[in-house]
Scaffold this motif. Structure first.
Motif, short mmCIF file in Angstrom:
data_model
loop_
_atom_site.label_atom_id
_atom_site.label_comp_id
_atom_site.label_asym_id
_atom_site.label_seq_id
_atom_site.Cartn_x
_atom_site.Cartn_y
_atom_site.Cartn_z
N HIS A 1 69.83 39.86 85.42
CA HIS A 1 70.14 41.18 85.94
C HIS A 1 71.65 41.40 85.80
CE1 HIS A 1 66.11 41.52 87.53
NE2 HIS A 1 66.25 40.29 88.01
N ASP A 2 72.03 42.54 85.24
CA ASP A 2 73.45 42.86 85.02
C ASP A 2 74.28 42.74 86.29
OD1 ASP A 2 72.59 43.48 82.50
OD2 ASP A 2 73.08 45.60 82.60
N SER A 3 73.76 43.23 87.39
CA SER A 3 74.54 43.25 88.63
C SER A 3 74.90 41.84 89.09
CB SER A 3 73.79 44.00 89.74
OG SER A 3 72.56 43.35 90.01
N GLN A 4 73.99 40.89 88.91
CA GLN A 4 74.28 39.50 89.28
C GLN A 4 75.39 38.94 88.39
OE1 GLN A 4 70.24 38.13 88.76
NE2 GLN A 4 70.06 37.72 90.96
N ALA A 5 75.34 39.26 87.10
CA ALA A 5 76.36 38.77 86.16
C ALA A 5 77.72 39.35 86.51
CB ALA A 5 75.96 39.12 84.73
N ILE A 6 77.78 40.63 86.82
CA ILE A 6 79.05 41.28 87.15
C ILE A 6 79.64 40.68 88.42
CG2 ILE A 6 80.07 43.47 87.91
CD1 ILE A 6 78.13 44.82 85.87
N THR A 7 78.80 40.48 89.42
CA THR A 7 79.26 39.89 90.68
C THR A 7 79.80 38.49 90.44
OG1 THR A 7 77.68 41.19 91.95
CG2 THR A 7 78.54 39.20 93.00
N ALA A 8 79.09 37.69 89.65
CA ALA A 8 79.54 36.31 89.36
C ALA A 8 80.85 36.31 88.58
CB ALA A 8 78.45 35.55 88.60
N LEU A 9 80.99 37.21 87.61
CA LEU A 9 82.24 37.29 86.85
C LEU A 9 83.41 37.62 87.78
CD1 LEU A 9 81.12 39.20 83.63
CD2 LEU A 9 81.89 36.82 83.76
N GLN A 10 83.20 38.59 88.63
CA GLN A 10 84.27 39.06 89.51
C GLN A 10 84.64 38.03 90.58
OE1 GLN A 10 84.38 43.05 90.02
NE2 GLN A 10 86.51 42.71 90.43
N SER A 11 83.65 37.43 91.21
CA SER A 11 83.93 36.57 92.35
C SER A 11 84.09 35.10 92.00
CB SER A 11 82.83 36.72 93.41
OG SER A 11 81.59 36.31 92.88
N ILE A 12 83.56 34.67 90.86
CA ILE A 12 83.62 33.24 90.52
C ILE A 12 84.43 32.99 89.25
CG2 ILE A 12 82.25 31.19 90.00
CD1 ILE A 12 79.92 32.55 91.54
N PHE A 13 84.09 33.67 88.15
CA PHE A 13 84.70 33.40 86.85
C PHE A 13 86.19 33.76 86.80
CE2 PHE A 13 85.73 34.95 82.51
CZ PHE A 13 85.59 33.77 81.82
N LEU A 14 86.53 35.00 87.13
CA LEU A 14 87.93 35.43 87.02
C LEU A 14 88.89 34.61 87.87
CD1 LEU A 14 87.64 39.32 86.78
CD2 LEU A 14 88.05 37.68 84.94
N PRO A 15 88.54 34.25 89.11
CA PRO A 15 89.48 33.46 89.92
C PRO A 15 89.70 32.02 89.45
CG PRO A 15 87.92 34.62 91.33
CD PRO A 15 87.44 34.76 89.92
N ILE A 16 88.84 31.49 88.62
CA ILE A 16 88.95 30.09 88.20
C ILE A 16 90.20 29.82 87.39
CG2 ILE A 16 87.93 28.40 86.60
CD1 ILE A 16 85.28 29.04 87.74
N ASN A 17 90.56 30.75 86.52
CA ASN A 17 91.69 30.53 85.63
C ASN A 17 92.45 31.85 85.47
OD1 ASN A 17 93.39 30.17 83.35
ND2 ASN A 17 92.01 28.63 82.50
N PRO A 18 93.76 31.88 85.75
CA PRO A 18 94.51 33.13 85.63
C PRO A 18 94.52 33.70 84.21
CG PRO A 18 96.00 31.28 86.09
CD PRO A 18 94.59 30.76 86.20
N ARG A 19 94.29 32.87 83.22
CA ARG A 19 94.27 33.38 81.83
C ARG A 19 93.06 34.27 81.57
NH1 ARG A 19 95.96 27.82 78.82
NH2 ARG A 19 98.01 27.65 79.79
N PHE A 20 92.00 34.14 82.37
CA PHE A 20 90.82 34.99 82.20
C PHE A 20 91.12 36.44 82.58
CE2 PHE A 20 87.93 31.07 83.03
CZ PHE A 20 88.16 30.62 81.74
N SER A 21 92.24 36.66 83.26
CA SER A 21 92.63 38.02 83.61
C SER A 21 94.07 38.30 83.14
CB SER A 21 92.49 38.26 85.12
OG SER A 21 93.20 37.30 85.85
N SER A 22 94.41 37.71 82.00
CA SER A 22 95.75 37.90 81.43
C SER A 22 95.65 38.23 79.94
CB SER A 22 96.59 36.62 81.58
OG SER A 22 96.75 36.29 82.94
#
Length: 185
Positions: free
Chosen positions: A34-55
């Protein structure tokens, strides 16, 4: 800016006009995606793991490449391909799609990753996530460690991940579950 981090020499090399290298990382799911689960996981888990993912990579006035933090627009990083309808399994479509995206360079105007959400069943999965990560973000080990850090076991999130073991090996802790063997790390 003081909060900009220099791009490593390897990162600079991997993003040159001569060489532009990305990893494709495939995660198969047992349940439909489900798209909404993927978006939530990207925002709350993936992006905070490494600052380069949002640079993004920028050059300063002296030509030195640095990582600059930006606001990530997740919709610009998500792809949901549409395959022909009516197939029982989409293995060949998935392989063709991965071949296609592996030839597309990632754009340097946004963070150097994207995620394809494949909502079609294959012979081994109900759905598939295909991460495409530019090699300038890190080496294979660091990127895989970051992605695995996003994953949790569904039966007990406090336990370590369990991976499918294709062959029995001596000395590994194995559990038998309906003829499928798992190895815990």
């Amino acid at each position: 800016m003081a909060d900009e981090e220099p791009v490593s020499p390897t990162g600079q090399y991997m993003s040159s006009s001569v060489l532009n290298v990305a990893f494709l990382v495939v995660f198969e799911t047992l349940m439909p995606i489900h798209d909404s689960q993927a978006i939530t996981a990207l925002q709350s888990i993936f992006l905070p793991i490494n600052p380069r993912f949002s640079s993004i990579m920028v050059r300063d006035e002296h030509g030195v490449q640095k990582w600059r933090k930006v606001e990530v627009k997740l919709e610009e990083h998500l792809k949901v391909p549409v395959f022909p309808q009516g197939l029982e399994q989409y293995d060949e479509c998935l392989q063709d799609y991965m071949s296609s995206i592996s030839m597309e360079p990632l754009t340097f105007s946004k963070p150097l990753w994207d995620l394809s959400i494949i909502k079609y069943p294959t012979s081994s999965a109900a759905g598939t996530f295909v991460f495409r990560l530019h090699h300038a973000l890190g080496d294979g080990y660091s990127l895989m460690a970051a992605l695995f850090a996003c994953l949790k076991r569904t039966d007990d999130p406090s336990l370590p991940l369990t991976f499918l073991l294709l062959l029995r090996r001596k000395g590994c802790h194995q559990e038998e579950d309906g003829g499928v063997y798992f190895m815990s790390f």
